[in-house]
Enzyme design. Structure first.
Site, PDB file in Angstrom:
ATOM      1  N   ASP A   1       0.879  -1.169   0.000  1.00  0.00           N
ATOM      2  CA  ASP A   1       0.000   0.000   0.000  1.00  0.00           C
ATOM      3  C   ASP A   1       0.913   1.214   0.000  1.00  0.00           C
ATOM      4  O   ASP A   1       1.584   1.496   0.996  1.00  0.00           O
ATOM      5  CB  ASP A   1      -0.876  -0.040   1.258  1.00  0.00           C
ATOM      6  CG  ASP A   1      -1.780   1.184   1.366  1.00  0.00           C
ATOM      7  OD1 ASP A   1      -1.574   2.155   0.589  1.00  0.00           O
ATOM      8  OD2 ASP A   1      -2.670   1.173   2.226  1.00  0.00           O
TER       9      ASP A   1
ATOM     10  N   SER B   1      -1.068  13.122 -15.082  1.00  0.00           N
ATOM     11  CA  SER B   1      -2.377  12.982 -15.721  1.00  0.00           C
ATOM     12  C   SER B   1      -2.621  14.272 -16.461  1.00  0.00           C
ATOM     13  O   SER B   1      -2.045  15.305 -16.140  1.00  0.00           O
ATOM     14  CB  SER B   1      -3.448  12.768 -14.664  1.00  0.00           C
ATOM     15  OG  SER B   1      -4.714  13.024 -15.212  1.00  0.00           O
TER      16      SER B   1
ATOM     17  N   TYR C   1      -8.754  15.251  -7.637  1.00  0.00           N
ATOM     18  CA  TYR C   1      -7.797  14.396  -8.354  1.00  0.00           C
ATOM     19  C   TYR C   1      -6.699  15.256  -8.985  1.00  0.00           C
ATOM     20  O   TYR C   1      -5.506  14.967  -8.873  1.00  0.00           O
ATOM     21  CB  TYR C   1      -8.549  13.604  -9.425  1.00  0.00           C
ATOM     22  CG  TYR C   1      -7.698  12.665 -10.246  1.00  0.00           C
ATOM     23  CD1 TYR C   1      -6.862  11.731  -9.645  1.00  0.00           C
ATOM     24  CD2 TYR C   1      -7.743  12.703 -11.648  1.00  0.00           C
ATOM     25  CE1 TYR C   1      -6.096  10.860 -10.403  1.00  0.00           C
ATOM     26  CE2 TYR C   1      -6.982  11.829 -12.407  1.00  0.00           C
ATOM     27  CZ  TYR C   1      -6.159  10.909 -11.788  1.00  0.00           C
ATOM     28  OH  TYR C   1      -5.405  10.053 -12.543  1.00  0.00           O
TER      29      TYR C   1
ATOM     30  N   LYS D   1      -2.279  15.699  -8.535  1.00  0.00           N
ATOM     31  CA  LYS D   1      -1.561  15.313  -9.755  1.00  0.00           C
ATOM     32  C   LYS D   1      -0.707  16.483 -10.263  1.00  0.00           C
ATOM     33  O   LYS D   1       0.398  16.275 -10.776  1.00  0.00           O
ATOM     34  CB  LYS D   1      -2.547  14.856 -10.830  1.00  0.00           C
ATOM     35  CG  LYS D   1      -3.074  13.438 -10.603  1.00  0.00           C
ATOM     36  CD  LYS D   1      -1.974  12.384 -10.784  1.00  0.00           C
ATOM     37  CE  LYS D   1      -2.572  10.993 -10.923  1.00  0.00           C
ATOM     38  NZ  LYS D   1      -1.527   9.966 -11.074  1.00  0.00           N
TER      39      LYS D   1
END
Ligand code: ZN
Length: 688
Positions: free
Chosen positions: A492, A572, A585, A589
Site C-alpha cells: 500500500d 495525468s 484528483y 496530480k
C-alpha cells in the site's frame, strides 16, 4: 548418503511416452537416467555433466547406422528431451582416435559433420570421450563428494586408494581431444573398471544398460561420501562474526554499484549486474572462517564453473550495521584490487598463447560477505542465481575437502585455458543484449491496467521487474504472467513502512533498483468548493505523498548504487488541464508533476533522471473506467465512440501505448524534467 532413484515403473512409462513420438527405447532410457542425474544438485548443476548412449538409427535412406546420442550444448540434464541428445554417426567419430592431435575447432567441425540432423545443437565438448569408451551407456557428473577427494594435493593417491581398482584415475587435462584419448587409454589399461575419476574435474561411469551406468555413478559417489565421513575430520577456525551485521537490503545496492562498470561515460551506459543472495549456517561458517582468504581463492572446483563464477570470488570486509559508509569505502577498495588482479591474470596468461585473446569484463560473479552470506552476480536474475548456486555448491565441496585435507583444485593457467577457450571466445559479441537487460524496474499499481502493461513492456526489453500493488493476489498473478524475471509484492503505497519493506525486498531479490515507475493512483471527484477535507487529504495521500515516498526510497537506493537511475511518474492530463469537478484528483496530480521536475533538478547531479507521462482517456479496467463512462454519457456517446473520437487523431489510446511511453523515457538518456503526453492529441492539455 546417495541413493539410487531409479524406478522401473517410471522408466517404462517414459519409454512408452516417447515410443509414441518414434523415439527408441535406448534413447528414452537415456533421457530418463539423465534426468535422474540432473535432478540431484550433489551430482551436477545448471548444464554441468553430460551423458550418452550408443544405439542404432535410420539414415534418410532408411539404412540403419550405429550412432552416439550425446548431450548437446545448451541443454540441462534435469530437463533434457530426446532433442537434447543429438545423434552422431559413431564409426567416423571413433576413427578420430587414430589422430595424434586435433584442434578444438577441427574437433567441433568433425563432430558436426556426423550429425544426422544438421540443425542439431553442438554436441558436448566431451563427445569424443563418450565415443572412445566402448560401453553402451556413459554418464558424467561433477559430483561434490568426488571433487572433495579429487581436488586435493594428493588426489591421485587418495582416489586410487578409495576406489581400489573399481575406478581408474585420469590426471587433469583440459576437456577436448587430448582428454578423450587419455581417458580411453586409461580405460584400456584397467579392464573391468566401473568408472573413471578425472582429477580436478569429475567422474565418469559406464554400463551395458542405463540403470547399470546410473547406479554405478551413485555407487562411486557414495564411496566418496563414505570416505569423507570416515575422516579423520578437522574443524576449521572461525573469525569472530560482527556483533550486528548490516541488513542485506542495504549491503546489496552498495555491492551492486561497485560490481558494475561504466562502459560509456558520455552516454552514461553501465554494465550492471543483478544479485542473488544466499545464506545458511554452512555458508556463514565458511565466510566467517579464519582461513577464508586462502581456501576461497584457490579456484573453482571443476573447470567449467569458471565460465559462470570466474576463478575467484570477491571477499568484502564485514558490513556493520550503522557503519555502511565505512563498508562502502572498504568494499570499493576490495573491488579495485579484484579488478587489478583480474587484469594481471589476463595479461600474464595471454602472453603465453599463440593467438591473443579478448579480455572479458573483470567484474566479480561471486561476492563473499563475512557475517552475512554470499551474492551471485550476473547479467540477469537467472545468471545471478546460477552463480549463487555454484558458489553454494563450491562451499560444500571446499568445506568437505578442507575437513579431510586441503582444497587444491586445478591451477590458474588451466582455468585460464577454460575461461579463454577458443570456442567460448568465438561466441563473444554474437548475441546482442536486450535494451534494458541488466536493469531492475520497480512499478507501483502494477497488478492491473497501465501498471501491468508497463511491467510487460519492460520485461520484454529484458528488465527484471518488481510489481507492487495493494492487491496482493493481483500483483502475484500479474508477476506470474510475466515472461521473464518478475517479483509480485503486496504494497500500500500510502504507508511508508510498506514502501520501505517493498524496496528492501526488491534489493534482497535483485540487488537494487534502476528505474522506478510511480504509477499507483485513483480518481476522486467533487466540486472543489464543497469537497470534504478528508477526501481531499485522502487523494493527496495517494496521488501526491505516495509518489514522494516511492521516489525518496528510489533515490536512497540509487544513491547507494551510484550508477544513476530513472524516476517516471504517472501524472495525468488533470495536472495541466483541470476537469470539471475533478479538483480532488487534479490538484495532487499537478503537485506530482511539479514533484517530477523537482527531482530532476535536485538529483540530476546524482545521475538520476525524472520524467512524467500524461495519459488521457485510457481504458484501464480500473477506477478510471467509471469516469470514462460518466464523461461519455455526458456527451451522449458510447464509451467506444468517446475513446476513439475524443482526440485529435481519432485513435484510441491503450494501456500498451502508455507503457511504451514509459519505456521510451527510460531509454532517453539525455532527457530529464520532461512530460510526455499519450492522449491521441488534446490541445487543451498540451504543455507550453
Ligand atoms: Zn565435465
Amino acid at each position: 548418503m546417495m541413493q539410487s532413484r531409479w524406478r522401473d515403473v517410471e522408466a517404462e512409462a517414459l519409454v512408452e511416452h516417447y515410443a509414441r513420438a518414434g523415439v527408441n527405447r535406448d534413447l528414452a532410457l537415456r533421457v530418463y537416467s539423465s534426468r535422474l542425474l540432473g535432478g540431484d544438485r550433489r551430482l551436477v548443476l545448471h548444464g554441468g555433466g553430460n551423458t550418452s548412449v550408443k544405439t542404432v538409427m535410420a539414415e534418410v535412406t532408411g539404412e540403419m547406422v550405429e550412432v552416439l546420442c550425446v548431450k548437446g550444448s545448451g541443454w540441462d540434464l534435469a530437463a533434457i528431451e530426446p532433442a537434447g541428445l543429438p545423434a552422431l554417426r559413431l564409426a567416423p567419430l571413433q576413427k578420430l582416435a587414430a589422430l595424434e592431435a586435433l584442434s578444438d575447432q577441427a574437433m567441433v567441425n568433425a563432430q558436426r559433420n556426423q550429425l544426422l540432423d544438421s540443425a542439431a545443437p553442438n554436441p558436448s565438448v566431451e563427445t569424443l570421450l563418450h565415443a572412445f569408451l566402448p560401453d553402451k551407456f556413459v554418464d558424467h557428473s561433477h559430483a561434490n563428494a568426488v571433487l572433495a577427494l579429487a581436488d586435493q594435493p594428493d588426489g591421485d593417491a587418495l582416489c586410487a586408494e578409495v576406489y581400489d581398482g573399481r575406478a581408474a584415475v585420469v590426471p587433469y587435462v583440459m576437456p577436448g581431444f587430448a582428454l578423450a584419448k587419455l581417458a580411453a587409454g586409461t580405460y584400456r589399461d584397467h579392464p573391468g573398471i566401473e568408472g573413471l575419476i578425472l582429477l580436478k574435474h569429475g567422474v565418469f561411469s559406464f554400463g551395458v544398460d542405463a540403470r547399470q551406468a546410473y547406479e554405478r555413478m551413485i555407487s562411486l559417489v557414495s564411496t566418496a561420501e563414505q570416505r569423507l565421513q570416515r575422516g579423520p575430520r578437522k574443524g576449521s577456525a572461525r573469525s569472530a562474526p560482527p556483533r550486528r551485521p548490516a541488513p542485506v537490503a542495504e549491503v546489496a545496492p552498495v555491492l551492486r554499484g561497485l560490481a558494475g562498470e561504466c562502459t560509456d561515460a558520455a552516454q552514461a551506459v553501465w554494465r550492471r549486474q543483478l544479485l542473488a543472495f544466499r545464506t545458511s549456517p554452512a555458508i556463514l561458517d565458511y565466510v566467517n572462517g579464519a582461513e577464508l582468504a586462502r581456501y576461497s581463492q584457490a579456484g573453482v572446483a571443476t573447470p567449467d564453473h569458471t565460465l559462470r563464477t570466474k576463478n575467484w570470488p570477491l571477499i568484502t570486509p564485514v558490513p556493520e550495521a550503522g557503519r555502511l559508509d565505512a563498508f562502502a569505502t572498504a568494499a570499493a577498495a576490495a573491488v579495485a584490487r579484484y579488478i587489478e588482479r583480474y587484469h594481471a591474470y589476463f595479461a600474464c596468461h595471454n602472453t603465453r598463447l599463440a593467438a591473443a585473446k579478448t579480455e572479458l569484463d573483470p567484474l566479480p560473479r561471486v561476492v563473499l560477505v563475512p557475517g552475512l552470506g554470499l551474492f551471485g552476480l550476473g547479467k540477469s536474475a537467472k545468471d545471478a542465481a546460477i552463480a549463487a548456486d555454484i558458489a553454494e555448491t563450491t562451499i560444500e565441496i571446499i568445506t568437505e575437502a578442507e575437513a579431510i585435507g586441503r582444497y587444491q583444485p586445478v591451477g590458474e593457467a588451466d582455468m585460464f585455458d577454460i575461461e579463454y577457450w577458443s570456442l567460448e571466445q568465438a561466441k563473444l559479441g554474437t548475441t546482442a543484449e536486450a535494451r534494458l537487460a541488466r536493469h531492475v524496474v520497480l512499478i507501483t499499481g502494477a497488478a492491473h491496467g497501465i501498471g501491468a502493461a508497463t511491467a510487460r513492456a519492460f520485461a520484454a526489453e529484458g528488465a527484471a521487474v518488481a510489481m507492487l500493488d495493494r492487491d496482493a493476489e493481483g500483483s502475484a498473478q500479474a508477476a506470474a504472467a510475466i515472461d521473464g524475471a518478475a517479483l509480485g509484492l503486496a504494497c500500500d503505497v500510502t504507508r511508508s513502512d510498506d514502501v520501505r519493506a517493498a524496496f528492501d525486498e526488491v534489493c534482497e531479490t535483485f540487488g537494487g533498483v534502476d528505474i522506478v515507475i510511480s504509477n499507483a493512483g485513483a480518481a476522486w471527484q467533487g466540486k472543489i468548493g464543497e469537497v470534504s477535507e478528508d477526501e481531499l487529504r485522502a487523494s493527496f495521500d495517494l496521488n501526491f505523498f505516495a509518489h514522494q515516498c516511492v521516489a525518496q526510497n528510489a533515490v536512497r537506493v540509487m544513491k547507494a548504487q551510484a550508477t544513476g537511475g530513472v524516476l517516471l511518474f504517472n501524472a495525468s492530463k488533470q495536472a495541466v488541464n483541470p476537469g470539471l469537478d475533478f479538483g480532488p484528483y487534479g490538484l495532487p496530480k499537478a503537485a506530482t508533476l511539479f514533484l517530477s521536475r523537482q527531482y530532476a533538478l535536485d538529483h540530476g547531479a546524482d545521475g538520476i533522471r525524472s520524467n512524467a507521462v500524461n495519459a488521457d482517456r485510457v481504458r484501464t479496467g480500473l477506477f478510471a473506467d467509471g469516469l470514462l463512462q460518466a464523461r461519455a454519457t455526458a456527451r451522449g456517446q458510447s464509451v467506444e465512440d468517446y475513446l476513439s473520437t475524443g482526440n485529435l487523431l481519432n485513435r484510441e489510446v491503450t494501456v500498451d501505448d502508455v507503457a511504451q511511453a514509459f519505456v521510451s523515457l527510460a531509454l532517453a538518456r539525455k532527457t530529464t524534467g520532461a512530460v510526455l503526453s499519450v492522449d491521441g492529441g488534446n490541445i487543451a492539455a498540451a504543455l507550453r
